[in-house]
Design a protein around this motif. Structure first.
Motif, PDB file in Angstrom:
ATOM      1  N   SER A 142       0.824  -1.206   0.000  1.00 51.98           N
ATOM      2  CA  SER A 142       0.000   0.000   0.000  1.00 51.98           C
ATOM      3  C   SER A 142       0.860   1.259   0.000  1.00 51.98           C
ATOM      4  CB  SER A 142      -0.937   0.003   1.212  1.00 51.98           C
ATOM      5  OG  SER A 142      -0.199   0.039   2.426  1.00 51.98           O
ATOM      6  N   ILE A 143       2.063   1.183   0.593  1.00 53.30           N
ATOM      7  CA  ILE A 143       2.982   2.332   0.588  1.00 53.30           C
ATOM      8  C   ILE A 143       3.532   2.542  -0.812  1.00 53.30           C
ATOM      9  CG2 ILE A 143       5.113   3.284   1.526  1.00 53.30           C
ATOM     10  CD1 ILE A 143       3.023   3.141   3.643  1.00 53.30           C
ATOM     11  N   VAL A 170       8.076   0.886   7.174  1.00 54.88           N
ATOM     12  CA  VAL A 170       7.806   2.251   6.716  1.00 54.88           C
ATOM     13  C   VAL A 170       6.341   2.579   6.975  1.00 54.88           C
ATOM     14  CG1 VAL A 170       7.680   3.753   4.682  1.00 54.88           C
ATOM     15  CG2 VAL A 170       9.618   2.205   4.975  1.00 54.88           C
ATOM     16  N   GLU A 171       6.089   3.806   7.420  1.00 55.40           N
ATOM     17  CA  GLU A 171       4.738   4.298   7.639  1.00 55.40           C
ATOM     18  C   GLU A 171       4.387   5.349   6.573  1.00 55.40           C
ATOM     19  OE1 GLU A 171       4.727   5.882  11.575  1.00 55.40           O
ATOM     20  OE2 GLU A 171       4.368   3.921  12.515  1.00 55.40           O
ATOM     21  N   PRO A 172       3.101   5.585   6.326  1.00 54.79           N
ATOM     22  CA  PRO A 172       2.726   6.638   5.364  1.00 54.79           C
ATOM     23  C   PRO A 172       3.294   8.000   5.738  1.00 54.79           C
ATOM     24  CG  PRO A 172       0.823   5.267   5.905  1.00 54.79           C
ATOM     25  CD  PRO A 172       1.928   4.840   6.821  1.00 54.79           C
ATOM     26  N   GLU A 173       3.430   8.271   7.036  1.00 56.67           N
ATOM     27  CA  GLU A 173       3.962   9.556   7.468  1.00 56.67           C
ATOM     28  C   GLU A 173       5.408   9.757   7.021  1.00 56.67           C
ATOM     29  OE1 GLU A 173       2.407  12.191   8.778  1.00 56.67           O
ATOM     30  OE2 GLU A 173       0.608  10.997   8.402  1.00 56.67           O
ATOM     31  N   LEU A 184      -0.654  16.067  -2.460  1.00 58.66           N
ATOM     32  CA  LEU A 184      -0.623  15.223  -1.260  1.00 58.66           C
ATOM     33  C   LEU A 184      -1.950  15.317  -0.496  1.00 58.66           C
ATOM     34  CD1 LEU A 184       2.999  15.990   0.001  1.00 58.66           C
ATOM     35  CD2 LEU A 184       2.181  13.817  -0.921  1.00 58.66           C
ATOM     36  N   ARG A 185      -2.559  16.502  -0.479  1.00 61.05           N
ATOM     37  CA  ARG A 185      -3.852  16.646   0.203  1.00 61.05           C
ATOM     38  C   ARG A 185      -4.951  15.870  -0.521  1.00 61.05           C
ATOM     39  NH1 ARG A 185      -2.164  22.112   0.776  1.00 61.05           N
ATOM     40  NH2 ARG A 185      -3.411  22.675  -1.065  1.00 61.05           N
ATOM     41  N   SER A 245      -3.938   3.772   5.528  1.00 61.37           N
ATOM     42  CA  SER A 245      -4.123   3.907   6.981  1.00 61.37           C
ATOM     43  C   SER A 245      -2.877   3.394   7.678  1.00 61.37           C
ATOM     44  CB  SER A 245      -5.333   3.097   7.437  1.00 61.37           C
ATOM     45  OG  SER A 245      -5.147   1.725   7.153  1.00 61.37           O
ATOM     46  N   PRO A 246      -2.524   3.946   8.826  1.00 55.55           N
ATOM     47  CA  PRO A 246      -1.303   3.517   9.537  1.00 55.55           C
ATOM     48  C   PRO A 246      -1.259   2.014   9.784  1.00 55.55           C
ATOM     49  CG  PRO A 246      -2.177   5.508  10.528  1.00 55.55           C
ATOM     50  CD  PRO A 246      -3.188   5.054   9.525  1.00 55.55           C
ATOM     51  N   GLY A 247      -2.415   1.397  10.065  1.00 57.72           N
ATOM     52  CA  GLY A 247      -2.435  -0.037  10.354  1.00 57.72           C
ATOM     53  C   GLY A 247      -2.087  -0.880   9.155  1.00 57.72           C
ATOM     54  N   ALA A 248      -2.251  -0.329   7.936  1.00 49.88           N
ATOM     55  CA  ALA A 248      -1.973  -1.112   6.732  1.00 49.88           C
ATOM     56  C   ALA A 248      -0.500  -1.195   6.417  1.00 49.88           C
ATOM     57  CB  ALA A 248      -2.707  -0.495   5.533  1.00 49.88           C
TER      58      ALA A 248
END
Length: 337
Positions: free
Chosen positions: A236-237, A282-285, A320-321, A327-330
């Motif tokens: 997903s990332i 890695v996280e989306p953030e 980006l907006r 989602s963080p959990g993914a």
């Protein structure tokens, strides 16, 4: 007798290993921050780029500490470094070196230029002519220079830390897109916060780049790059990175969007950022945090957007907006970790 066996290079990174690397990184950052006060976020991003073996462009007005940061980064690495002051009369051979005839041996020999170092500080890079700037193109990508038809490899690791002043245009030359794309990140320091600037004015800052001791060497950097490759990235990332890239390619305010090189650069840098943050994934953030420094300088505005005062950073913010992030959990570690 028990012996430690290193995990395979493709084995998932453990949380414990990520924490160890984060502690090592904090030590490197603390050393550089002793010479560059009040710029923790910029210092950490610059060091992430260094560990990823990506070149760094420091862009800001004079007197904000660009050269100090570049010298501090060079001092943190246990290797040779050289500084090149770019001027309008600088020649390509002043960077790469020359082939001369040795009267004693009656043979031609190569005299390497200052680019043959582990860290090269290209100070005020936009003051040199496009022909001289192009001398850096090959070495930044291939880590080698060609002089008189012979290719010469530069030392490893190799890093270019360039500075430029985006405000004073007199006597400067705009960096071409091909060269901007060679820089992994473009960073802006900005002015120091009031407390840090007061400490500098009072002379409380006693540490200079020359005072710093090397805190990382080529072997340690190679180890950290190897560990970063083992950081988990959820599909997903990857898909999120691709959606943002495609949005830039179809955007009406952009003539040139993000290249495949830039998406690969994002993946590499996000892995390293996760590692030095103590995470094995890695996280989306991570992507959002790196979007401006890794991507904005690679975008080319349409003539209409440029006349209207828009910037690549403005357009990227809008994209980006509008682009949904996972989602963080993914993005967490795979099951069984």
């Amino acid at each position: 007798m028990n012996t430690h066996v290193s995990p395979p290079s493709d084995a998932p990174l453990s949380s414990d290993d990520a924490v160890i690397r984060a502690d090592e990184f904090d030590g490197i950052a603390a050393s550089v921050e002793a010479a560059v006060l009040g710029k923790s976020d910029v210092v950490r991003l610059a060091l992430v780029a260094m560990l990823t073996q990506g070149h760094i462009l420091l862009e800001d007005v004079p007197g904000t500490g660009k050269t100090t940061l570049a010298r501090a980064i060079a001092a943190s690495a246990n290797g040779d470094w050289r500084r090149i002051q770019f001027t309008p009369d600088l020649l390509p051979s002043d960077i790469s070196g020359v082939t001369i005839f040795n009267q004693g041996t009656r043979e031609f020999e190569f005299r390497p230029g200052p680019v043959f170092a582990n860290v090269v500080i290209a100070d005020e890079i936009n003051r040199a002519s496009p022909k001289t700037q192009s001398a850096l193109l090959e070495v930044m990508e291939e880590r080698a220079v060609t002089v008189d038809g012979v290719q010469h490899g530069v030392p490893s690791p190799f890093l270019v830390v360039a500075t430029q002043n985006p405000v004073e245009m007199s006597g400067t030359y705009r960096l071409p897109e091909a060269q901007l794309d060679r820089f992994l990140v473009r960073l802006t320091l900005g002015y120091a916060d009031p407390a840090s600037e007061l400490a500098i004015i009072r002379g409380d800052r006693l540490v200079t780049p020359e005072d710093l001791k090397p805190t990382v060497d080529a072997e340690r950097m190679a180890t950290m790059r190897g560990d970063a490759r083992r950081v988990f990235v959820h599909d997903s990332i990857y898909e999120y990175v691709l959606r943002v890239a495609h949005a830039t390619r179809d955007h009406r305010e952009l003539s040139v969007g993000l290249s495949t090189r830039s998406t690969v650069a994002m993946a590499r840098t996000a892995r390293m950022l996760a590692l030095v943050s103590g995470r094995p994934f890695v996280e989306p953030e991570d992507v959002k945090l790196l979007a401006q420094p890794v991507w904005a300088h690679r975008l080319v505005l349409s003539p209409e957007a440029s006349v209207g005062g828009r910037t690549g950073a403005d357009v990227l913010d809008g994209i980006l907006r509008e682009t949904p992030a996972p989602s963080p959990g993914a993005s967490g570690a795979p099951a069984g970790r």
